[in-house]
Design a protein around this motif. Structure first.
Motif, PDB file in Angstrom:
ATOM      1  N   GLU A   1      -6.634   6.038  -3.550  1.00  0.00           N
ATOM      2  CA  GLU A   1      -6.244   4.924  -3.134  1.00  0.00           C
ATOM      3  C   GLU A   1      -6.466   3.594  -3.822  1.00  0.00           C
ATOM      4  OE1 GLU A   1      -5.228   5.676   1.534  1.00  0.00           O
ATOM      5  OE2 GLU A   1      -7.402   5.520   1.166  1.00  0.00           O
TER       6      GLU A   1
ATOM      7  N   ASP B   1     -11.953  -5.812   2.209  1.00  0.00           N
ATOM      8  CA  ASP B   1     -12.197  -5.773   3.512  1.00  0.00           C
ATOM      9  C   ASP B   1     -12.486  -4.343   4.096  1.00  0.00           C
ATOM     10  OD1 ASP B   1     -12.574  -6.948   6.069  1.00  0.00           O
ATOM     11  OD2 ASP B   1     -10.864  -6.085   6.748  1.00  0.00           O
ATOM     12  N   THR B   2     -12.205  -3.090   3.272  1.00  0.00           N
ATOM     13  CA  THR B   2     -12.157  -1.915   3.576  1.00  0.00           C
ATOM     14  C   THR B   2     -13.421  -1.169   3.317  1.00  0.00           C
ATOM     15  OG1 THR B   2      -9.838  -1.805   3.383  1.00  0.00           O
ATOM     16  CG2 THR B   2     -11.020   0.327   3.622  1.00  0.00           C
TER      17      THR B   2
ATOM     18  N   GLU C   1     -13.925   4.449   3.908  1.00  0.00           N
ATOM     19  CA  GLU C   1     -12.624   4.502   4.605  1.00  0.00           C
ATOM     20  C   GLU C   1     -11.758   4.427   3.725  1.00  0.00           C
ATOM     21  OE1 GLU C   1     -12.128   1.931   7.788  1.00  0.00           O
ATOM     22  OE2 GLU C   1     -13.960   2.273   8.590  1.00  0.00           O
ATOM     23  N   ILE C   2     -11.786   4.311   2.394  1.00  0.00           N
ATOM     24  CA  ILE C   2     -11.038   4.341   1.256  1.00  0.00           C
ATOM     25  C   ILE C   2     -11.155   5.441   0.239  1.00  0.00           C
ATOM     26  CG2 ILE C   2     -12.009   2.695   0.003  1.00  0.00           C
ATOM     27  CD1 ILE C   2      -9.165   1.494  -0.700  1.00  0.00           C
TER      28      ILE C   2
ATOM     29  N   THR D   1       0.630  -1.142   0.044  1.00  0.00           N
ATOM     30  CA  THR D   1      -0.107  -0.071   0.125  1.00  0.00           C
ATOM     31  C   THR D   1       0.803   1.302   0.016  1.00  0.00           C
ATOM     32  OG1 THR D   1      -0.247   0.115   2.444  1.00  0.00           O
ATOM     33  CG2 THR D   1      -1.776  -1.220   1.153  1.00  0.00           C
TER      34      THR D   1
ATOM     35  N   PHE E   1      -7.331  -5.973   0.966  1.00  0.00           N
ATOM     36  CA  PHE E   1      -7.320  -4.598   1.781  1.00  0.00           C
ATOM     37  C   PHE E   1      -8.640  -4.012   0.777  1.00  0.00           C
ATOM     38  CE2 PHE E   1      -6.632  -0.151   2.150  1.00  0.00           C
ATOM     39  CZ  PHE E   1      -6.140  -0.100   3.413  1.00  0.00           C
TER      40      PHE E   1
END
Length: 616
Positions: A67, A57-58, A62-63, A14, A54
């Motif tokens: 990103e 699950d995110t 929250e992203i 990341t 990632f």
């Protein structure tokens, strides 16, 4: 945190600086030994899996969009890098064919096996027609070449990757059903407001693509952006329908942004572009299972020559070259097909004969044309002919195991439970303990299969992934309602039922009831009994729940007709917990009150992922 405490020297995928340094060092690494490339491939695959996890699950809140694009570009670059390293290792092998020369035929053959890839290569050194077919002894993959190829300067590679880096990226990163992405589109009783406005948004997010090896990084960015739009499309719709569902969600204690307007979703999906070419595979209905087979004809590079004490080889700037068959300048005269035999993997269940498809790089799609004379030997091998060399996949119907025939959730200890889903072809048992779950058993025709999966503790996202890859899909997707006869239920009722079931799953067993089909869309019916010991005799009772009211029914599973009449001396309650409390023992209520919240969450995730109340 897990990456930090591992301290294994691997980069954090990341962080752009770390992952870019890693990829640049890999590209500059001149060691082209195939064994080393296979070993290093494991590290690349681990990085890809971390990024995919990632993203899955995110929560979208929250992203950032930036990103998402960054992680998707990184995944595509890592996939292309890995295939590039295999091509470089192949070219190196073909320059030193004498090391792998077969004493019987004089031709070169080599097989390298790993848990992630099976690498088979054959080089036509003698150019004799009688050696036009070959079977790799360790894998039982094989081919039968036309005579024109048997006398040509050609090599054949069968690279079986047990993963799929070919299909579109959205298929590789399908999200797990959660509150914010609940598939409630099959319901039909909501307003049609804002449908036209949302159609264009959905179409824009519809088809992200995975670039071929030859495409530039600009195509990778386009694919990543397209995936990002699909990833966020649900969040966009949620925002527009928030006011519509806010009132109900407050009553049921469910975040308003988590429930989509069913009619809006359904209308959007119906407007999507339909596949008109029957040869194009519908990836919402069929998906690759068992990995991908890269079957290539390659031009043999100049071989090493020994002159006195020197080894000399001509170096070409072109790198690994594909051998064109049939030739580009060929006329209308048909060329004989290539026959391919593939040994099926023991780690995959093919409940029906798989569909063979070839990858079309130009259209970025799987196609079934160009493949003929298919012979299938159940669970062992498949033989077919194709007019050219292609990347091949064996596809299986996504909804083969739907609808389920029955299901049961029962506690087996403190913060432990067993979820059993019975389908037409298999019985799947998933054990839950604390914040993890595992495949306890998969039974097909009274035989335990997929032993490589059993006994491995993992999170629900990983469990869903490994079961689907093994050909056992019991997780409805975004469009499954189009292909399966669904027992339609109101989404708020269904979600609330899973929440309540998970809350008391440490002391109560739940099971499928035939009356759930008769209860209507706004009610769910299931069997319940207190279950504190494994040898406890199940005394099932029927309960009905609509999200706001729970009641115990007078009828039993063997009654002649469905009735909503309450059990004598019982009353309804606002939650299933309070309803069960009227009849439960003190020990059961104590166990429910001390249940770990992580255990409750995992049970809820699995119930929502399988959607047993709708797909049974």
């Amino acid at each position: 945190w897990e990456h930090y405490i591992a301290c294994d020297g691997s980069p954090d995928p990341t962080i752009p600086q770390e992952i870019n340094t890693f990829m640049n060092l890999c590209r500059e690494d001149q060691n082209k030994d195939i064994q080393l490339v296979v070993e290093k491939g494991q590290q690349v695959l681990n990085l890809i899996e971390k990024l995919q996890f990632f993203l899955l699950d995110t929560p979208p809140s929250e992203i950032t969009e930036k990103e998402i694009v960054q992680y998707q570009e990184t995944i595509l670059e890592l996939q292309n890098l890995l295939h590039q390293k295999y091509n470089e290792a192949t070219e190196h092998l073909l320059k030193v064919t004498s090391m792998y020369e077969d004493s019987d035929t004089g031709n070169m053959q080599a097989v390298i096996k790993d848990k992630n890839v099976t690498f088979c290569i054959w080089a036509n050194l003698k150019k004799k027609v009688r050696f036009k077919n070959h079977v790799f002894c360790d894998t039982h993959h094989g081919f039968d070449l036309p005579k024109s190829l048997a006398v040509s300067n050609v090599a054949v590679r069968i690279l079986h990757t047990h993963y799929d880096h070919v299909s579109p990226l959205w298929l590789q990163c399908q999200s797990v059903p959660k509150l914010e992405v609940l598939e409630s589109k099959e319901s039909t009783h909501h307003s049609k407001d804002n449908v036209e406005e949302l159609e264009e948004e959905k179409k824009a997010a519809e088809e992200p693509n995975v670039p071929t090896e030859e495409e530039a990084h600009s195509d990778e960015r386009k694919s990543a952006i397209s995936f990002k739009e699909k990833y966020n499309s649900v969040a966009d719709i949620n925002e527009k329908t928030e006011e519509e569902t806010e009132k109900k969600s407050e009553i049921l204690d469910i975040p308003s942004q988590g429930i989509l307007s069913p009619q809006i979703q359904e209308e959007n999906n119906e407007k999507e572009d339909e596949i008109t070419d029957e040869n194009i595979v519908d990836l919402q209905q069929f998906v690759p299972v068992g990995g991908v087979y890269h079957i290539d004809a390659l031009q043999l590079p100049p071989q090493v020559k020994q002159v006195k004490n020197w080894n000399m080889v001509e170096l070409l700037d072109s790198g690994l070259e594909a051998y064109r068959y049939p030739p580009e300048e060929s006329d209308d005269t048909p060329y004989p097909p290539i026959q391919i035999t593939l040994q099926l993997s023991d780690n995959v269940i093919y409940c029906e004969e798989p569909v063979i498809a070839r990858w079309d790089p130009a259209g970025q799609q799987w196609r079934t044309d160009g493949i003929s004379n298919i012979t299938y030997e159940t669970q062992k091998s498949i033989t077919f002919e194709m007019g050219a060399f292609h990347t091949i996949a064996l596809l299986q119907n996504v909804h083969l195991n739907m609808p389920y025939q029955a299901w049961e959730l029962r506690p087996i200890g403190i913060n432990e439970a067993l979820l059993t889903v019975t389908t037409v072809f298999a019985e799947v048992q998933i054990q839950i303990k604390g914040n993890q779950c595992m495949v306890a058993a998969v039974t097909v025709e009274e035989k335990d299969v997929l032993s490589h999966l059993t006994g491995r503790w993992m999170c629900p996202i990983t469990l869903r992934k490994v079961l689907k890859e093994a050909g056992v899909n019991i997780f409805p997707g975004e469009y499954s309602y189009k292909y399966v006869s669904v027992n339609k239920k109101a989404p708020l009722t269904e979600v609330r039922a899973y929440q309540q079931m998970a809350l008391v799953a440490s002391a109560f067993a739940f099971g499928w009831s035939k009356w759930n089909l008769e209860a209507g869309q706004d009610q769910v019916v299931f069997k319940v009994c207190e279950h504190l010991k494994d040898d406890f005799v199940k005394d099932w009772s029927l309960y009905m729940f609509n999200g706001q009211r729970a009641l115990k029914l007078k009828i039993t599973e063997t009654s002649e007709a469905f009735s909503k009449e309450l059990e004598e001396d019982s009353e309804f309650h606002s939650t299933l917990y309070h309803m069960l409390k009227d009849f439960a023992s003190k020990e059961a209520i104590d166990r429910v009150s001390t249940a770990n919240f992580l255990f409750i969450d995992v049970v809820f995730q699995l119930l929502l992922a399988t959607r047993v109340l709708t797909y049974s």
